[in-house]
Design a protein around this motif. Sequence first.
Motif, PDB file in Angstrom:
ATOM      1  N   GLY A  12       0.813  -1.222   0.000  1.00  0.00           N
ATOM      2  CA  GLY A  12       0.000   0.000   0.000  1.00  0.00           C
ATOM      3  C   GLY A  12       0.839   1.261   0.000  1.00  0.00           C
ATOM      4  O   GLY A  12       0.545   2.223  -0.732  1.00  0.00           O
ATOM      5  N   ASN A  33      -2.522  -3.364  12.292  1.00  0.00           N
ATOM      6  CA  ASN A  33      -2.210  -4.730  12.750  1.00  0.00           C
ATOM      7  C   ASN A  33      -1.074  -5.336  11.944  1.00  0.00           C
ATOM      8  O   ASN A  33      -1.036  -6.543  11.760  1.00  0.00           O
ATOM      9  N   ALA A  40       9.315  -8.324   9.022  1.00  0.00           N
ATOM     10  CA  ALA A  40      10.227  -8.904   8.022  1.00  0.00           C
ATOM     11  C   ALA A  40      11.704  -8.621   8.296  1.00  0.00           C
ATOM     12  O   ALA A  40      12.046  -7.581   8.866  1.00  0.00           O
ATOM     13  N   GLY A  42      13.516  -7.982   5.893  1.00  0.00           N
ATOM     14  CA  GLY A  42      13.743  -6.913   4.909  1.00  0.00           C
ATOM     15  C   GLY A  42      14.930  -7.183   3.996  1.00  0.00           C
ATOM     16  O   GLY A  42      15.454  -6.277   3.330  1.00  0.00           O
ATOM     17  N   SER A 163     -10.013   0.157  10.840  1.00  0.00           N
ATOM     18  CA  SER A 163     -10.321  -1.014  10.012  1.00  0.00           C
ATOM     19  C   SER A 163     -11.383  -0.655   8.992  1.00  0.00           C
ATOM     20  O   SER A 163     -12.276   0.132   9.287  1.00  0.00           O
ATOM     21  N   PHE A 166     -16.364  -3.589   5.525  1.00  0.00           N
ATOM     22  CA  PHE A 166     -16.779  -4.006   4.174  1.00  0.00           C
ATOM     23  C   PHE A 166     -18.268  -3.774   3.926  1.00  0.00           C
ATOM     24  O   PHE A 166     -18.682  -3.573   2.789  1.00  0.00           O
ATOM     25  N   GLY A 208       5.965 -16.860  10.186  1.00  0.00           N
ATOM     26  CA  GLY A 208       7.422 -16.929  10.307  1.00  0.00           C
ATOM     27  C   GLY A 208       7.878 -16.309  11.614  1.00  0.00           C
ATOM     28  O   GLY A 208       7.334 -15.288  12.043  1.00  0.00           O
ATOM     29  N   GLU A 209       8.848 -16.946  12.265  1.00  0.00           N
ATOM     30  CA  GLU A 209       9.403 -16.377  13.498  1.00  0.00           C
ATOM     31  C   GLU A 209      10.850 -15.950  13.259  1.00  0.00           C
ATOM     32  O   GLU A 209      11.565 -16.557  12.452  1.00  0.00           O
ATOM     33  N   GLY A 281       5.450 -13.219  12.505  1.00  0.00           N
ATOM     34  CA  GLY A 281       4.588 -12.514  11.561  1.00  0.00           C
ATOM     35  C   GLY A 281       3.936 -13.514  10.623  1.00  0.00           C
ATOM     36  O   GLY A 281       4.150 -14.725  10.745  1.00  0.00           O
ATOM     37  N   ARG A 283       3.249 -14.128   6.441  1.00  0.00           N
ATOM     38  CA  ARG A 283       3.491 -13.682   5.067  1.00  0.00           C
ATOM     39  C   ARG A 283       2.303 -14.018   4.170  1.00  0.00           C
ATOM     40  O   ARG A 283       1.695 -15.074   4.341  1.00  0.00           O
ATOM     41  N   GLY A 312       9.283  -9.698  -0.748  1.00  0.00           N
ATOM     42  CA  GLY A 312       8.442  -8.506  -0.891  1.00  0.00           C
ATOM     43  C   GLY A 312       9.227  -7.209  -0.998  1.00  0.00           C
ATOM     44  O   GLY A 312       8.907  -6.339  -1.813  1.00  0.00           O
TER      45      GLY A 312
END
Length: 345
Positions: A12, A33, A40, A42, A163, A166, A208-209, A281, A283, A312
């Motif tokens: 975004g 959130n 990441a 990164g 948030s 929708f 992923g940790e 996190g 992915r 990413g």
Amino acid sequence: MKLLIVGGGLAGTSLAHHLLKRGVDFEIIDNGNNVSSTVAGGILNPLVFRRMTLSWRLDELLPFAYNYYHELEALFGCELLKFVPIRRLFASEQERGYWEKKQSQEAFQAYMHIQTEFDKNFPSSLNTFGTGVVKQSGFVEAAKYIEYNLNYFEQLGKLKRESVDFSQMDPETGSYKGKTYDYIVFCEGKDMCYNPWFGYLPMQQTKGEVLTIQSSEIDESESLNRKCFMMPIGNQQFRVGSTYDWDQDNVEITEKGRDTIVENLKSVTDAPFTIVNQIAGVRPTVKDRRPFLGKHATYPKLAIGNGLGTKGYMIAPLIMFELMEYLLDGKELDKEVDIRRFDKL
Ligand SMILES: Cc1cc2nc3c(=O)[nH]c(=O)nc-3n(C[C@H](O)[C@H](O)[C@H](O)COP(=O)(O)OP(=O)(O)OC[C@H]3O[C@@H](n4cnc5c(N)ncnc54)[C@H](O)[C@@H]3O)c2cc1C
């Protein structure tokens, strides 16, 4: 022309910067959130080590990404990007063979150092098959990238921290809470699975940790890699990771995750260390490892930019530029990223 961007993660915010440069109006709604772009490593790594191949569309994506992060450093007046050579400790004779064969090939020269005697005999008891050093590698300070970007867009009056509801969105007219947009672009990361219009796309939530460790005995001048990455982040600290747990939508840190990373770490260092921090996190992963870009087949005012996966930070800047050109100028999308590849689903 006005766009609404849902999600202020890497996807975004990349789109937002491109729109800003182009002078197109937009708003971002982000619920804070963020569990991917912030967590990441990164890391920007031009190579895929398993078969020593170049990363997908590398020659286009990498220079565009570096330029993008340098421009943001100038805009925010801070350092976001660090160049750090990655040293791969070869996992097999086969890997060593791939490196030796490819290092002098034209396509690889910009990304692989020619192996020296030092690389071959890299002084570590864990060096079994020799090592090779990657060029043009580094990392983006992920949490800082998100923090600075969200503050920046908030100061411009373009970010709402909430948030999206929708039920207040009309997909046909492209309106939300009474305001009409030319496009509503969903950049929700792993939460795409809960999107009423794009949730059908085949995304996996991959937990992923990552650990941060401290050691005064590990060299900070390069990042070691085998079974895991160990990236120096300053003050004798290193980010180490990461794990892959498929179809998991939670960010609980686990003993199992920590033990896996500590075990993998033994393949790059035998120096003593202490664990400073552990985070987790999720992915947004796509089976064919290509992003999701495009417009909804029934509601063309709804668009998507997602599925950035494990690389990413390298692919988002250019991919989201291509999404902008598709929406604003009608430029064709690369077939590999176009969501129409899933039309039969
Ligand atoms: C452990 C781990 C390690 C990684 N390591 C690397 C690495 O070393 N190198 C690399 O390049 N990549 C890495 N990645 C992958 C990278 O983080 C992702 O590809 C990328 O960050 C995804 O960005 P995104 O903007 O699509 O999603 P996100 O970062 O998830 O952003 C989506 C945003 O949308 C918001 N949102 C969602 N739904 C709504 C809603 N309804 N209303 C409002 N807001 C909403 C979310 O809260 C979030 O802020 C890693 C990921 C993980 C988890």
